[in-house]
Design a protein around this motif. Structure first.
Motif, mmCIF file in Angstrom:
data_model
loop_
_atom_site.group_PDB
_atom_site.id
_atom_site.type_symbol
_atom_site.label_atom_id
_atom_site.label_comp_id
_atom_site.label_asym_id
_atom_site.label_seq_id
_atom_site.Cartn_x
_atom_site.Cartn_y
_atom_site.Cartn_z
ATOM 1 N N MET A 56 0.836 -1.205 0.000
ATOM 2 C CA MET A 56 0.000 0.000 0.000
ATOM 3 C C MET A 56 0.866 1.248 0.000
ATOM 4 N N GLY A 57 1.984 1.191 0.706
ATOM 5 C CA GLY A 57 2.906 2.319 0.698
ATOM 6 C C GLY A 57 3.498 2.544 -0.683
ATOM 7 N N ASP A 58 3.877 1.438 -1.344
ATOM 8 C CA ASP A 58 4.408 1.557 -2.706
ATOM 9 C C ASP A 58 3.339 2.080 -3.662
ATOM 10 N N LEU A 59 2.104 1.598 -3.478
ATOM 11 C CA LEU A 59 1.008 2.027 -4.342
ATOM 12 C C LEU A 59 0.715 3.514 -4.160
ATOM 13 N N SER A 60 0.807 3.981 -2.904
ATOM 14 C CA SER A 60 0.605 5.400 -2.631
ATOM 15 C C SER A 60 1.646 6.244 -3.363
ATOM 16 N N THR A 61 2.879 5.787 -3.339
ATOM 17 C CA THR A 61 3.944 6.497 -4.049
ATOM 18 C C THR A 61 3.700 6.495 -5.561
ATOM 19 N N ASP A 62 3.246 5.360 -6.075
ATOM 20 C CA ASP A 62 2.987 5.263 -7.520
ATOM 21 C C ASP A 62 1.865 6.212 -7.944
ATOM 22 N N TYR A 63 0.799 6.288 -7.153
ATOM 23 C CA TYR A 63 -0.290 7.207 -7.491
ATOM 24 C C TYR A 63 0.164 8.663 -7.408
ATOM 25 N N HIS A 64 1.038 8.960 -6.463
ATOM 26 C CA HIS A 64 1.574 10.315 -6.356
ATOM 27 C C HIS A 64 2.402 10.653 -7.603
ATOM 28 N N ASP A 65 3.247 9.727 -8.019
ATOM 29 C CA ASP A 65 4.060 9.961 -9.221
ATOM 30 C C ASP A 65 3.175 10.100 -10.464
ATOM 31 N N MET A 66 2.121 9.296 -10.519
ATOM 32 C CA MET A 66 1.212 9.384 -11.659
ATOM 33 C C MET A 66 0.505 10.741 -11.678
ATOM 34 N N ALA A 67 0.135 11.265 -10.499
ATOM 35 C CA ALA A 67 -0.522 12.571 -10.424
ATOM 36 C C ALA A 67 0.396 13.667 -10.952
ATOM 37 N N VAL A 68 1.667 13.591 -10.603
ATOM 38 C CA VAL A 68 2.631 14.585 -11.091
ATOM 39 C C VAL A 68 2.754 14.505 -12.611
ATOM 40 N N SER A 69 2.753 13.286 -13.135
ATOM 41 C CA SER A 69 2.865 13.117 -14.589
ATOM 42 C C SER A 69 1.632 13.667 -15.305
ATOM 43 N N VAL A 70 0.431 13.406 -14.754
ATOM 44 C CA VAL A 70 -0.796 13.909 -15.372
ATOM 45 C C VAL A 70 -0.833 15.433 -15.323
ATOM 46 N N GLN A 71 -0.357 15.991 -14.222
ATOM 47 C CA GLN A 71 -0.320 17.448 -14.107
ATOM 48 C C GLN A 71 0.607 18.044 -15.158
ATOM 49 N N GLY A 72 1.745 17.406 -15.403
ATOM 50 C CA GLY A 72 2.655 17.870 -16.443
ATOM 51 C C GLY A 72 2.045 17.751 -17.824
ATOM 52 N N LEU A 73 1.265 16.697 -18.029
ATOM 53 C CA LEU A 73 0.583 16.521 -19.305
ATOM 54 C C LEU A 73 -0.441 17.627 -19.542
ATOM 55 N N GLY A 74 -1.074 18.086 -18.458
ATOM 56 C CA GLY A 74 -2.061 19.152 -18.583
ATOM 57 C C GLY A 74 -1.467 20.451 -19.084
ATOM 58 N N PHE A 75 -0.219 20.717 -18.737
ATOM 59 C CA PHE A 75 0.426 21.938 -19.219
ATOM 60 C C PHE A 75 0.667 21.881 -20.730
ATOM 61 N N LEU A 76 0.833 20.654 -21.230
ATOM 62 C CA LEU A 76 1.084 20.503 -22.663
ATOM 63 C C LEU A 76 -0.214 20.544 -23.477
ATOM 64 N N GLU A 77 -1.306 20.064 -22.902
ATOM 65 C CA GLU A 77 -2.590 20.030 -23.605
ATOM 66 C C GLU A 77 -3.428 21.212 -23.137
ATOM 67 N N SER A 78 -3.288 22.329 -23.811
ATOM 68 C CA SER A 78 -3.954 23.557 -23.357
ATOM 69 C C SER A 78 -5.472 23.457 -23.379
ATOM 70 N N GLY A 79 -6.030 22.642 -24.257
ATOM 71 C CA GLY A 79 -7.482 22.564 -24.341
ATOM 72 C C GLY A 79 -8.117 21.797 -23.202
ATOM 73 N N ILE A 80 -7.372 20.914 -22.548
ATOM 74 C CA ILE A 80 -7.941 20.103 -21.448
ATOM 75 C C ILE A 80 -7.092 20.222 -20.179
ATOM 76 N N THR A 81 -6.441 21.334 -20.022
ATOM 77 C CA THR A 81 -5.586 21.533 -18.836
ATOM 78 C C THR A 81 -6.375 21.429 -17.543
ATOM 79 N N GLU A 82 -7.524 22.115 -17.497
ATOM 80 C CA GLU A 82 -8.313 22.151 -16.249
ATOM 81 C C GLU A 82 -8.828 20.752 -15.871
ATOM 82 N N PRO A 83 -9.423 19.953 -16.789
ATOM 83 C CA PRO A 83 -9.846 18.592 -16.424
ATOM 84 C C PRO A 83 -8.674 17.704 -15.986
ATOM 85 N N LEU A 84 -7.543 17.832 -16.659
ATOM 86 C CA LEU A 84 -6.389 17.010 -16.273
ATOM 87 C C LEU A 84 -5.841 17.408 -14.903
ATOM 88 N N ASN A 85 -5.891 18.687 -14.604
ATOM 89 C CA ASN A 85 -5.455 19.127 -13.274
ATOM 90 C C ASN A 85 -6.373 18.568 -12.182
#
Length: 465
Positions: free
Chosen positions: A245-274
């Protein structure tokens, strides 16, 4: 001076003479509900039936650092209690105690009530004592919870809840004086014997086995083995789950950071991705909190219950020791009696007459050797030796009778103690598992709420083909 109900004489303690308060006798529920320590059982024919004189509800709270900033710094805890036990002068008590006071209480309850399963305390041999973190908030809170469980177990024990030492611990404003008084005048006198003698007895008995084991206690030990094996399996399994569960928590945190970075690249869907990224962060936090507030404490409580079970095992070993003492004394009495009979038979026989039946060829040969060596060369010597053996047999008969009574009394008390332990074990398992399940349900309830909130947002995203 203590009355008979406050002293654990030998190994048995019947306290049916003690009066009960009206509320306790009626079995009325308390603020904490019903259960061990909260009611009085109806008198029945079952000798192992658990009988409570009333309730005792302790609370360990408000840890304070005393003498902070000095080398003598320690933590004291506020210990309050509500009770309707007749032995207490008031229904509510309040005092402050430090960890070494709890240690004294536990150590001397074990000595005063050798047939009782006195619950263990959290150990001092922890990494925090090496690193200096034993005054950290996390350590103090964990210790407070462990001390609360220790006090709950004492309060739910129908014998220990009425002990004078526990009453003094909860009520006395001169606890140091009470400790010295208890050391000077213990309820159960010291059995005596040197350290070397006690160590020798322990080593000898460690390699001895009861020759006529009681099936009831064999069954108890087998049940205890399976119970502890199950606890160890649960502890190991959930430890692995907790790590994952600790490892999974870390993985979800890393995934959230990646999705947030993707939102900066996709200007049309930045708000939903954030927003999706925020949900991932929330779920990561839920997993982490579940590990700290539910799964972690569950593993710790399972370990505590395992330590409690091992104390119960030590009581069963002590019962075997009492039976072993009786068997060894009986064997010794038989040997001395045989020696006395040998001398008595030889006094009436000529030098070359065969030994009477029952004494054996070995006894005859020993007599012949003694006769040749001149160690037993006249009837006067044999009479004196026989007189000494008669006196020793009389003493041994008394000791064998006392050992038999002690063994039987300890066995009877152990049977009662097993019923108390089984009751406490079931209650604790229900509580531990219930808290763990509640924690899991709450985590997933929050997770479902978060995921439900993001689904419409993601569905509103339009992708032109």
């Amino acid at each position: 001076m203590m009355n008979d109900n406050e002293v654990f004489e030998s190994v048995a303690w019947e306290s049916e003479d003690l009066p009960t308060t009206p509320s306790a006798a009626a079995g009325q529920p308390t603020a904490s509900g019903s259960g061990a320590g909260y009611r009085v059982s109806d008198t029945g024919s079952d000798p192992t039936e658990i009988k409570w004189e009333g309730y005792l509800i302790p609370l360990v709270s408000d840890p304070i650092k005393e003498l902070e900033g000095t080398k003598d710094m320690f933590v004291s805890y506020k210990v309050t209690a509500k009770t309707n036990l007749p032995a207490f002068a008031t229904s509510e008590t309040s005092t402050r105690r430090r960890f070494q006071d709890f240690t004294f209480l536990r150590e001397h309850l074990s000595k005063d009530f050798p047939a009782c399963v006195v619950p263990p305390l959290p150990g001092k041999h922890r990494l925090e004592y090496v690193t200096g973190d034993r005054f950290s908030h996390e350590f103090i809170e964990r210790r407070k919870e462990d001390l609360q469980r220790f006090m709950d177990r004492l309060a739910h024990h129908p014998t220990l809840q009425r002990s004078k030492l526990l009453r003094d611990f909860l009520t006395s404003t001169e606890w140091t004086v009470q400790m010295h008084s208890h050391l000077a005048h213990p309820p159960v006198p010291d059995a005596g014997g040197s350290l070397l003698e006690n160590l020798s007895d322990t080593l000898i008995n460690a390699f001895s086995r009861v020759r006529k084991p009681d099936e009831r206690f064999l069954e108890m030990r087998d049940h205890l083995d399976k119970f502890e094996e199950g606890l160890v399996g649960i502890e190991r399994g959930w430890s692995r789950v907790n790590n994952k569960m600790g490892d999974l928590s870390t993985d979800y945190h890393d995934m959230a950071v990646s999705v947030q970075g993707l939102g900066f690249l996709e200007s049309g869907i930045t708000e939903p991705l954030n927003r999706f990224s925020n949900v991932l962060l929330e779920f990561s936090t839920h997993l982490k909190n579940n590990s700290e507030q539910s799964t972690g404490p569950f593993i710790h409580n399972i370990h505590s219950l395992l330590a409690y079970s091992q104390v119960n095992r030590s009581v069963l070993k002590l019962r075997d020791q009492k039976q072993l003492d009786f068997e060894e004394l009986t064997d010794y009495l038989s040997q001395v009696s045989l020696e006395r009979d040998r001398l008595a038979a030889r006094s009436g026989l000529g030098g070359g007459v065969a030994p009477p039946s029952g004494l054996g060829l070995g006894a005859y040969l020993r007599d012949r050797v003694e006769a040749i060596r001149g160690t037993v060369d006249d009837d006067k010597t044999r009479v004196e030796k026989k007189k000494k053996l008669d006196q020793r047999i009389k003493e041994l008969e008394s000791e064998v009778t006392a050992a038999h009574d002690t063994s039987d009394a300890f066995s009877a008390e152990t049977l009662k103690e097993q019923a108390i332990f089984e009751h406490a074990k079931r209650a604790e398992m229900k509580e531990i598992l219930g808290e763990m399940v509640d924690g899991q349900i709450e985590m997933y309830r929050q997770a479902i709420k978060d995921w439900d909130s993001i689904i419409p947002v993601m569905q509103r995203i339009r992708v032109d083909v």
